[in-house]
Design a protein around this motif. Structure first.
Motif, PDB file in Angstrom:
ATOM      1  N   VAL A 170       1.126  -1.262  -0.154  1.00  0.00           N
ATOM      2  CA  VAL A 170      -0.334  -0.582  -0.304  1.00  0.00           C
ATOM      3  C   VAL A 170       1.361   1.196   0.101  1.00  0.00           C
ATOM      4  O   VAL A 170       1.766   1.490   0.799  1.00  0.00           O
ATOM      5  N   ARG A 171       0.345   2.335  -0.918  1.00  0.00           N
ATOM      6  CA  ARG A 171       0.832   3.429  -0.488  1.00  0.00           C
ATOM      7  C   ARG A 171      -0.325   5.221  -0.603  1.00  0.00           C
ATOM      8  O   ARG A 171      -0.815   4.165  -1.222  1.00  0.00           O
ATOM      9  N   VAL A 172      -0.065   5.633   0.208  1.00  0.00           N
ATOM     10  CA  VAL A 172      -0.378   6.953   0.112  1.00  0.00           C
ATOM     11  C   VAL A 172      -0.587   8.447   0.066  1.00  0.00           C
ATOM     12  O   VAL A 172       0.626   8.408   0.820  1.00  0.00           O
ATOM     13  N   LEU A 173      -1.012   8.685  -0.902  1.00  0.00           N
ATOM     14  CA  LEU A 173      -0.315  10.354  -1.249  1.00  0.00           C
ATOM     15  C   LEU A 173      -1.210  11.300  -0.790  1.00  0.00           C
ATOM     16  O   LEU A 173      -2.577  10.864  -0.708  1.00  0.00           O
ATOM     17  N   LEU A 189      -4.878   9.862  -2.114  1.00  0.00           N
ATOM     18  CA  LEU A 189      -4.358   9.064  -2.830  1.00  0.00           C
ATOM     19  C   LEU A 189      -4.633   8.069  -2.514  1.00  0.00           C
ATOM     20  O   LEU A 189      -3.033   8.013  -1.686  1.00  0.00           O
ATOM     21  N   LEU A 190      -4.912   5.912  -2.674  1.00  0.00           N
ATOM     22  CA  LEU A 190      -4.316   4.880  -1.572  1.00  0.00           C
ATOM     23  C   LEU A 190      -3.692   4.645  -3.111  1.00  0.00           C
ATOM     24  O   LEU A 190      -4.941   4.497  -3.782  1.00  0.00           O
ATOM     25  N   LEU A 191      -3.158   4.083  -3.161  1.00  0.00           N
ATOM     26  CA  LEU A 191      -2.645   2.638  -4.322  1.00  0.00           C
ATOM     27  C   LEU A 191      -2.155   1.356  -3.405  1.00  0.00           C
ATOM     28  O   LEU A 191      -1.481   0.831  -2.634  1.00  0.00           O
ATOM     29  N   ALA A 295       1.816   4.010   5.973  1.00  0.00           N
ATOM     30  CA  ALA A 295       1.646   4.388   4.554  1.00  0.00           C
ATOM     31  C   ALA A 295       1.580   6.057   4.674  1.00  0.00           C
ATOM     32  O   ALA A 295       2.583   6.706   4.002  1.00  0.00           O
ATOM     33  N   LEU A 296       0.012   6.151   5.314  1.00  0.00           N
ATOM     34  CA  LEU A 296      -0.389   7.740   5.283  1.00  0.00           C
ATOM     35  C   LEU A 296       1.034   8.421   6.182  1.00  0.00           C
ATOM     36  O   LEU A 296       1.745   9.108   6.092  1.00  0.00           O
ATOM     37  N   ARG A 297       1.914   7.819   7.463  1.00  0.00           N
ATOM     38  CA  ARG A 297       1.881   8.303   8.516  1.00  0.00           C
ATOM     39  C   ARG A 297       3.655   8.186   7.802  1.00  0.00           C
ATOM     40  O   ARG A 297       4.385   9.962   8.072  1.00  0.00           O
ATOM     41  N   GLU A 300       5.814   6.508   2.572  1.00  0.00           N
ATOM     42  CA  GLU A 300       6.503   5.028   2.418  1.00  0.00           C
ATOM     43  C   GLU A 300       5.666   4.111   1.561  1.00  0.00           C
ATOM     44  O   GLU A 300       4.888   3.722   2.030  1.00  0.00           O
ATOM     45  N   ARG A 301       6.307   2.887   0.814  1.00  0.00           N
ATOM     46  CA  ARG A 301       5.301   2.087   0.227  1.00  0.00           C
ATOM     47  C   ARG A 301       5.058   0.937   1.419  1.00  0.00           C
ATOM     48  O   ARG A 301       6.486   0.054   1.810  1.00  0.00           O
ATOM     49  N   VAL A 302       4.214   0.440   1.694  1.00  0.00           N
ATOM     50  CA  VAL A 302       4.428  -0.464   3.063  1.00  0.00           C
ATOM     51  C   VAL A 302       4.150  -1.978   2.423  1.00  0.00           C
ATOM     52  O   VAL A 302       2.960  -1.878   1.849  1.00  0.00           O
ATOM     53  N   PRO A 303       4.641  -2.811   3.058  1.00  0.00           N
ATOM     54  CA  PRO A 303       4.120  -4.362   2.760  1.00  0.00           C
ATOM     55  C   PRO A 303       3.100  -4.596   3.197  1.00  0.00           C
ATOM     56  O   PRO A 303       3.445  -4.750   4.250  1.00  0.00           O
TER      57      PRO A 303
END
Ligand code: ISE
Length: 319
Positions: A170-173, A189-191, A295-297, A300-303
């Motif tokens: 997950v990534r969060v922008l 925006l989540l990916l 990821a929001l905090r 970064e990309r979090v597996p």
């Protein structure tokens, strides 16, 4: 439940506010209990619905499993992944499924139609999905993480179900902040990265004023498919075309809630066990939403790392 659904009767109600419990139970001729545990122990109760606030879910679900009674738990299954794991362990020790989690997007006619198109193969392999989850506004107690744990968690479950596979990272922008949201980081925006490499983006906008709007479009190798318009009427007047937009999720998903409960009741009566979203689904959603919060905090990309899936929760067989 008693008046809309078939094959079920509400026989007992418990709530932290006894007066509210009484006002619900009275017209139904149901009894009132002072605690969830007392309700679960009541011998006239065959199955339990937990719709209290999230932090109480674990204790009631565990009590129902201990009593060997089927339990429908509204999302989230529990507020931490450790608590979800305790529920998984208790159910696995029981030896058969008792728990269903209230991820109701799976019962919405539009999402089901979208999944049928995907399964038909006409789009080819799915490569991406674009989702939007928009609320007109959110209550005062809504905190920034809730855009993931309370709002996007619906897409987390939906996309696992839609693609029939797990989310792996997950990534969060954070886009420019809306002035409508006060201190909230809104929108987001989540990916999501899926097991087979497909990517899913989810916009959460929870103060968008104009209404409750849920969107989803799958991009496949050969074409695209999107959730259709739900409007029963389209008005053209004064040089403009307009469709009504629902005000909130109760309006948007009214029928899905009824279908969800009816299918739960029918599965208990015919198969003797629930067949909808399982404790595993509740656990997986909790792990992905924790990764989303991290990821929001961090930016970064979090597996996403899931425990081994117990046999009790064998993956769904594609229709
Ligand atoms: C709420 O809890 C829901 O479940 C709604 O579907 C979602 O749109 C809203 O953002 C949540 O707070």
């Amino acid at each position: 439940m008693t008046s809309v659904l078939a094959g079920v009767q509400v026989v007992a109600v418990a709530d932290v506010d006894l007066e509210i419990a009484g006002s619900v139970a009275g017209p139904l001729g149901a009894s009132v209990h002072k605690s969830g545990e007392a309700l679960i122990a009541d011998s006239s109760v065959d199955a339990v619905v937990v719709c209290s606030w999230g932090p109480t879910h674990e204790q009631y679900v565990l009590a129902a499993i201990a009593a060997g009674k089927p339990v429908f738990c509204e999302k989230p299954l529990a507020t931490t992944q450790e608590a979800c794991l305790r529920i998984l362990e208790a159910e696995v020790a029981h030896g058969s499924r008792l728990v269903q989690v209230g991820y109701m997007r799976r019962y919405d006619a539009s999402y089901r139609a979208l999944k049928a198109v995907l399964r038909s193969g006409e789009l080819g392999a799915p490569l991406m999905m674009h989702c939007a989850h928009r609320n007109a506004s959110v209550p005062g107690f809504y905190e920034k993480e809730m855009a993931i744990t309370d709002t996007a968690v619906h897409e987390i479950d939906m996309v696992r179900w839609m693609f029939g596979e797990e989310i792996t990272a997950v990534r969060v922008l954070r886009p420019r902040r809306s002035a409508n949201g006060g201190d909230l980081q809104d929108p987001l925006l989540l990916l999501f990265e899926m097991e087979n490499g497909a990517l899913v983006d989810v916009e959460t906008s929870v103060n968008i004023r104009y209404g409750y709007d849920i969107r989803g479009e799958i991009v496949g190798e050969n074409g695209t498919a999107a959730l259709g318009s739900l409007s029963p009427v389209q008005v053209r007047v004064a040089g403009r075309t307009s469709d009504p937009v629902p005000t909130d999720w109760r309006e948007r998903f009214l029928t899905a809630y009824d279908v969800e409960f009816q299918e739960w009741i029918d599965s208990l009566r015919t198969a003797g066990r629930p067949i909808g979203p399982s404790a595993w689904d509740g656990y997986a959603a909790a792990v992905v939403s924790d990764a989303g919060v991290a990821a929001l905090r961090s930016g970064e990309r979090v597996p996403v790392s899931l425990t081994d899936r117990p046999k009790l929760y064998a993956p769904e067989v594609p229709a």
